[in-house]
Design a protein around this motif. Structure first.
Motif, PDB file in Angstrom:
ATOM      1  N   TYR A 569     -17.407   1.417  53.495  1.00 57.71           N
ATOM      2  CA  TYR A 569     -18.173   0.511  52.637  1.00 57.71           C
ATOM      3  C   TYR A 569     -19.525   1.090  52.224  1.00 57.71           C
ATOM      4  CZ  TYR A 569     -14.754  -3.065  53.806  1.00 57.71           C
ATOM      5  OH  TYR A 569     -13.584  -3.768  53.942  1.00 57.71           O
ATOM      6  N   ALA A 570     -20.147   1.894  53.048  1.00 56.97           N
ATOM      7  CA  ALA A 570     -21.475   2.416  52.725  1.00 56.97           C
ATOM      8  C   ALA A 570     -21.412   3.746  51.991  1.00 56.97           C
ATOM      9  CB  ALA A 570     -22.312   2.557  53.996  1.00 56.97           C
ATOM     10  N   GLY A 571     -20.311   4.474  52.135  1.00 56.30           N
ATOM     11  CA  GLY A 571     -20.182   5.747  51.446  1.00 56.30           C
ATOM     12  C   GLY A 571     -21.003   6.844  52.098  1.00 56.30           C
ATOM     13  N   ASP A 572     -21.157   7.947  51.371  1.00 62.57           N
ATOM     14  CA  ASP A 572     -21.870   9.103  51.918  1.00 62.57           C
ATOM     15  C   ASP A 572     -23.381   8.883  51.994  1.00 62.57           C
ATOM     16  OD1 ASP A 572     -19.483  10.483  52.178  1.00 62.57           O
ATOM     17  OD2 ASP A 572     -19.595  11.291  50.140  1.00 62.57           O
ATOM     18  N   ASP A 573     -23.933   8.037  51.103  1.00 66.66           N
ATOM     19  CA  ASP A 573     -25.388   7.838  51.110  1.00 66.66           C
ATOM     20  C   ASP A 573     -25.841   6.844  52.174  1.00 66.66           C
ATOM     21  OD1 ASP A 573     -24.259   5.640  49.975  1.00 66.66           O
ATOM     22  OD2 ASP A 573     -25.463   5.661  48.143  1.00 66.66           O
ATOM     23  N   MET A 574     -24.877   6.246  52.892  1.00 67.49           N
ATOM     24  CA  MET A 574     -25.189   5.322  53.996  1.00 67.49           C
ATOM     25  C   MET A 574     -26.065   4.169  53.536  1.00 67.49           C
ATOM     26  SD  MET A 574     -23.605   6.414  56.669  1.00 67.49           S
ATOM     27  CE  MET A 574     -24.440   5.798  58.134  1.00 67.49           C
ATOM     28  N   ALA A 575     -25.813   3.680  52.316  1.00 63.23           N
ATOM     29  CA  ALA A 575     -26.543   2.526  51.780  1.00 63.23           C
ATOM     30  C   ALA A 575     -25.544   1.423  51.465  1.00 63.23           C
ATOM     31  CB  ALA A 575     -27.317   2.913  50.525  1.00 63.23           C
ATOM     32  N   LEU A 576     -25.875   0.202  51.869  1.00 66.01           N
ATOM     33  CA  LEU A 576     -24.937  -0.901  51.718  1.00 66.01           C
ATOM     34  C   LEU A 576     -25.676  -2.163  51.278  1.00 66.01           C
ATOM     35  CD1 LEU A 576     -22.032  -1.959  52.106  1.00 66.01           C
ATOM     36  CD2 LEU A 576     -22.639  -2.490  54.478  1.00 66.01           C
ATOM     37  N   LYS A 577     -25.236  -2.749  50.164  1.00 62.39           N
ATOM     38  CA  LYS A 577     -25.765  -4.025  49.694  1.00 62.39           C
ATOM     39  C   LYS A 577     -24.851  -5.135  50.181  1.00 62.39           C
ATOM     40  CE  LYS A 577     -27.965  -2.108  45.565  1.00 62.39           C
ATOM     41  NZ  LYS A 577     -28.087  -2.164  44.089  1.00 62.39           N
ATOM     42  N   VAL A 578     -25.439  -6.145  50.816  1.00 62.73           N
ATOM     43  CA  VAL A 578     -24.638  -7.180  51.459  1.00 62.73           C
ATOM     44  C   VAL A 578     -25.189  -8.565  51.138  1.00 62.73           C
ATOM     45  CG1 VAL A 578     -24.024  -5.646  53.355  1.00 62.73           C
ATOM     46  CG2 VAL A 578     -26.023  -7.144  53.571  1.00 62.73           C
ATOM     47  N   ILE A 579     -24.345  -9.545  51.430  1.00 65.76           N
ATOM     48  CA  ILE A 579     -24.745 -10.953  51.412  1.00 65.76           C
ATOM     49  C   ILE A 579     -24.864 -11.380  52.870  1.00 65.76           C
ATOM     50  CG2 ILE A 579     -24.100 -13.284  50.713  1.00 65.76           C
ATOM     51  CD1 ILE A 579     -22.304 -11.968  48.561  1.00 65.76           C
ATOM     52  N   THR A 580     -26.041 -11.722  53.303  1.00 65.45           N
ATOM     53  CA  THR A 580     -26.246 -12.082  54.708  1.00 65.45           C
ATOM     54  C   THR A 580     -26.047 -13.582  54.909  1.00 65.45           C
ATOM     55  OG1 THR A 580     -28.626 -12.285  54.305  1.00 65.45           O
ATOM     56  CG2 THR A 580     -27.809 -10.174  55.142  1.00 65.45           C
ATOM     57  N   VAL A 581     -25.780 -13.957  56.126  1.00 70.94           N
ATOM     58  CA  VAL A 581     -25.584 -15.363  56.489  1.00 70.94           C
ATOM     59  C   VAL A 581     -26.801 -15.817  57.280  1.00 70.94           C
ATOM     60  CG1 VAL A 581     -24.078 -17.011  57.664  1.00 70.94           C
ATOM     61  CG2 VAL A 581     -23.088 -14.990  56.559  1.00 70.94           C
ATOM     62  N   SER A 582     -27.388 -16.919  56.870  1.00 66.95           N
ATOM     63  CA  SER A 582     -28.601 -17.411  57.535  1.00 66.95           C
ATOM     64  C   SER A 582     -28.298 -17.842  58.967  1.00 66.95           C
ATOM     65  CB  SER A 582     -29.186 -18.587  56.757  1.00 66.95           C
ATOM     66  OG  SER A 582     -28.298 -19.689  56.795  1.00 66.95           O
ATOM     67  N   GLY A 583     -29.364 -17.910  59.783  1.00 64.88           N
ATOM     68  CA  GLY A 583     -29.195 -18.332  61.165  1.00 64.88           C
ATOM     69  C   GLY A 583     -28.672 -19.749  61.281  1.00 64.88           C
ATOM     70  N   LYS A 584     -29.098 -20.605  60.344  1.00 65.70           N
ATOM     71  CA  LYS A 584     -28.656 -21.995  60.380  1.00 65.70           C
ATOM     72  C   LYS A 584     -27.158 -22.088  60.115  1.00 65.70           C
ATOM     73  CE  LYS A 584     -29.902 -26.546  58.530  1.00 65.70           C
ATOM     74  NZ  LYS A 584     -30.781 -27.271  57.572  1.00 65.70           N
ATOM     75  N   ALA A 585     -26.669 -21.304  59.140  1.00 71.92           N
ATOM     76  CA  ALA A 585     -25.243 -21.318  58.827  1.00 71.92           C
ATOM     77  C   ALA A 585     -24.423 -20.755  59.990  1.00 71.92           C
ATOM     78  CB  ALA A 585     -24.984 -20.510  57.555  1.00 71.92           C
ATOM     79  N   TYR A 658     -22.622  -6.943  62.438  1.00 74.69           N
ATOM     80  CA  TYR A 658     -23.585  -5.874  62.682  1.00 74.69           C
ATOM     81  C   TYR A 658     -22.980  -4.776  63.567  1.00 74.69           C
ATOM     82  CZ  TYR A 658     -26.799  -9.404  60.893  1.00 74.69           C
ATOM     83  OH  TYR A 658     -27.414 -10.335  60.101  1.00 74.69           O
ATOM     84  N   ASN A 659     -22.067  -5.158  64.423  1.00 68.03           N
ATOM     85  CA  ASN A 659     -21.436  -4.165  65.297  1.00 68.03           C
ATOM     86  C   ASN A 659     -20.430  -3.283  64.558  1.00 68.03           C
ATOM     87  OD1 ASN A 659     -22.911  -5.125  67.430  1.00 68.03           O
ATOM     88  ND2 ASN A 659     -21.239  -6.331  68.319  1.00 68.03           N
ATOM     89  N   ASP A 660     -20.020  -3.706  63.340  1.00 65.37           N
ATOM     90  CA  ASP A 660     -19.085  -2.903  62.556  1.00 65.37           C
ATOM     91  C   ASP A 660     -19.779  -1.727  61.872  1.00 65.37           C
ATOM     92  OD1 ASP A 660     -17.080  -4.623  63.247  1.00 65.37           O
ATOM     93  OD2 ASP A 660     -17.164  -5.796  61.395  1.00 65.37           O
ATOM     94  N   LEU A 661     -21.115  -1.717  61.867  1.00 65.54           N
ATOM     95  CA  LEU A 661     -21.861  -0.699  61.134  1.00 65.54           C
ATOM     96  C   LEU A 661     -22.602   0.204  62.110  1.00 65.54           C
ATOM     97  CD1 LEU A 661     -23.376  -2.949  58.295  1.00 65.54           C
ATOM     98  CD2 LEU A 661     -21.306  -1.545  58.203  1.00 65.54           C
ATOM     99  N   GLU A 662     -22.748   1.445  61.725  1.00 66.76           N
ATOM    100  CA  GLU A 662     -23.506   2.396  62.529  1.00 66.76           C
ATOM    101  C   GLU A 662     -25.004   2.112  62.398  1.00 66.76           C
ATOM    102  OE1 GLU A 662     -21.630   6.192  61.069  1.00 66.76           O
ATOM    103  OE2 GLU A 662     -21.514   6.523  63.244  1.00 66.76           O
TER     104      GLU A 662
END
Length: 676
Positions: A569-585, A658-662
């Motif tokens: 998902y991050a590719g060679d540049d190790m950059a990833l744009k994501v949609i995060t889930v709030s703590g409340k959700a 978070y554990n799925d990512l380096e």
């Protein structure tokens, strides 16, 4: 060691002894008879084989027999020149052929050598060269044909493996025969040289050292030389003939004798024509009685064969009718109808050129490449794709079935190209449609507009590429359903070849094959490759003793595959744009996890579910407009349950923890999932 194996080894040692140690005449006679017997056995075996591979040891055997024969030549030459005696067999052969005229015997021997060297050996050598070259040239085509039959479902994986091995063995055999035929040629040349040496040096030794007269010397050494030449050339002629039979042998249902009799006499009426020609030949000064008798025998043979052919046709026809009737009523005929192909690709009659190689279709080859590609990407062996036409479909339509259920369909225009772009304008004429694999807006355009479309920024692909891409994506999405217990067992057996201790620690205890299949299927369901099976099994070995919940084990496996998922998902540049889930959700999701004896599941109220799904859908649309891959990132505790929630509405959206990512990946949040 078996006695037969030991006898071969002792035979090789004996050959070496013959080249060095002088042998008595009685032992030479025994070995000469053995040499003739071996040659007879070889030619009889070569005549009774149905195909060349049934006598695959022939090239090596040819080398040993040639060496054995040359060893005998050396021993007999030593005895002839030193003792003027090479045993009773050599003396008998020489006396019988020469009689009272040494020159006539020598001429007979020379004719025999010429027949072997110029006719049989030369021909066998040429056929070996041509067969080796043609076999090697045809090898890629045969391999592709096997792959095509495998993809069409005409053969099983095991049958395809056996056919590939046979093709490879044929190439190796004909390559070896190309070199082994040189042994026969060299043996013939060596035989001529040895005879000349025996005559020339025999005369010198007889006249100079033994004080024999010329006539006595020529009689003695010519008799022994011709006898020695005959006892060596007769087996050599048989072996050369066997070589020619083997290299000219084509695959058939019978041996050489049955093939000759069946094929030479398969047209009985032609015997009548031959009989008439022989009878007319008797009208000339040739013996009339002889030609008449021969013509009568040919006529009688033609009549008998013609009668046998007519009598055989009726029972065969009746037998075929009975076999057809019995096959329709046989229980096996019904049972076979229960078989279901894992993957089926059906198409209308207008798309037949896609799969017809005679019309330039390469769909079968593309399916082979798809299976190889998915084996590398997903780490599973995709079952054979059964390809067939279906007249019930529209002419240009096709559909893909997984285990009997239709999962995808589409339509192709073979004389058009598919042009794709984010926005389709009206500058280029065509038929509006959607790209079947990803649902992108597209347009079928004619070949005349292809160059213009490419210059305008469209991505233009041909119909075979469109359908192969569609097949690839559909199989990827359903890879988890194609992986059953049997397929899992194959993967485990393959892993066990290199990691036996690891496999034994995981299965059959604490996890069964069914448990492992569920873990792998859960990974494949979320497009996570299971090719790195050793890492997955290491994780299962560590955590299976603490829990047998396959959902949790799959989550642990994902964490072990973090480098792979990050790369995906991050590719060679190790950059990833994501949609995060709030703590409340996340807290809301965690508080509504129900734990039962059959596993855990998310029990949110409908309003909260709708709010979370709607929010994620809005954020995914924003990322899609920016041509970004939609990825939702949350904590490990709720990832599995959030994915279960989104699976019904947005199955293609990746949900990572978070554990799925380096640690080194650069995560950028472009949206947040909030709840009221």
């Amino acid at each position: 060691m078996k006695a037969r194996d030991l006898s071969v080894l002792l035979g090789v040692i004996l050959i070496i002894i013959m080249l060095v140690v002088p042998l008595p005449g009685w032992l030479l006679s025994i070995l000469i008879i053995c040499n003739i017997s071996l040659a007879l056995i070889v030619i009889l075996v070569s005549m009774n084989t149905q195909e060349a591979l049934q006598f695959s040891i022939f090239p090596s055997l040819l080398l040993l027999l040639t060496l054995f024969r040359l060893g005998l030549n050396v021993s007999t030459t030593r005895s002839i020149l030193s003792e003027a005696n090479a045993g009773g067999v050599v003396d008998t052969f020489g006396s019988f052929v020469i009689g009272n005229n040494p020159l006539v015997g020598f001429v007979v021997f020379v004719i025999l050598v010429i027949i072997q060297f110029l006719v049989i050996t030369k021909g066998a050598e040429r056929v070996s060269e041509v067969a080796a070259r043609f076999t090697l040239d045809a090898m890629p085509g045969k391999q592709m044909s096997i792959d095509a039959d495998l993809n069409a479902g005409l053969v099983s994986e095991q049958q395809a493996k056996e056919r590939r091995e046979k093709v490879e063995n044929e190439a190796d055999f004909h390559g070896a025969m190309d070199g082994a035929s040189k042994f026969v040629k060299g043996d013939a040349i060596a035989g001529i040289v040895i005879v000349l040496i025996n005559i020339i040096f025999g005369l010198i030794i007889g006249m100079v050292q033994m004080d024999l007269g010329f006539t006595e010397a020529i009689n003695t050494y010519m008799r022994l030389t011709v006898g020695d030449g005959l006892v060596s050339q007769i087996p050599a002629l048989l072996i050369a003939t066997a070589t020619g039979i083997v290299v000219t042998k084509t695959t058939s249902s019978g041996n050489l004798g049955s093939d000759v009799s069946e094929q030479l006499l398969q047209y009985p009426k032609l015997l009548f024509i031959a009989a008439g020609a022989i009878f007319l030949l008797g009208m000339t000064p040739i013996n009339f009685m002889l030609t008449t008798v021969l013509a009568g025998l040919l006529t009688l043979g033609g009549y008998v064969l013609l009668r046998q052919t007519n009598e055989a046709e009726v029972p065969v026809a009746e037998e075929e009718e009975q076999s057809e009737a019995s096959s329709m009523s046989a229980p096996e005929n019904v049972i076979n109808l229960l078989n279901m192909d894992p993957i089926e690709f059906e198409f209308g009659y207008a798309l037949i050129p896609l799969a017809d190689t005679d019309q330039g279709g390469d769909l079968l080859d593309r399916v082979v490449m798809i299976r190889r590609q998915l084996a590398i990407e997903l780490g599973v062996v995709v079952p054979v794709v059964r390809i067939r036409d279906n007249i019930q479909l529209e002419p240009n339509a096709y559909r893909l079935k997984i285990k009997g259920s239709e999962v995808a369909s589409g339509e192709l225009l073979l004389d058009h190209y598919l042009a794709m772009a984010p926005e389709i304008d009206d500058e280029i004429e065509g038929i509006d449609t959607k790209e079947p694999a990803f649902g992108l807006p597209a347009r079928w355009i004619s070949e005349e507009n292809k160059d213009e479309a490419e210059l305008s920024g469209y991505t233009v692909v041909d119909p075979p590429s469109v359908v192969s891409t569609h097949i690839t994506e559909i199989i990827k999405r359903h890879a988890h359903s194609l992986l059953g217990r049997q397929e899992t067992k194959q993967l485990i057996d393959h892993l066990k070849e290199n990691y036996p201790i690891l496999v034994e620690e995981v299965t059959p205890d604490p996890l069964s094959i069914g448990d492992i299949q569920k873990v792998l299927a859960k990974l494949l369901r979320e497009n996570v490759s299971v090719r790195n099976l050793p890492v997955i099994f290491e994780t299962l070995a560590d955590f299976a003793k603490m829990t047998n919940d396959t959902d949790l084990l799959a989550e642990y496996a994902r964490q072990s595959l973090a480098p792979q998922i990050t790369k995906q998902y991050a590719g060679d540049d190790m950059a990833l744009k994501v949609i995060t889930v709030s703590g409340k959700a996340e807290k809301m999701i965690a508080e509504n996890i129900q734990q039962t004896e059959f596993g855990n599941y998310l029990a949110l109220d409908p309003e909260s579910q709708e709010q979370i799904v709607k929010t994620i859908h809005e954020e995914v649309e924003k990322m899609t407009l920016q041509e970004e891959t939609a990825v939702v990132l949350c904590s490990p505790a709720v990832r599995m349950y959030l994915k279960q929630l989104l699976e019904r509405f947005m199955p293609q959206v990746a949900v990572l923890s978070y554990n799925d990512l380096e640690p080194g990946v650069n995560v950028q949040s472009v949206g947040v999932v909030n709840v009221a």
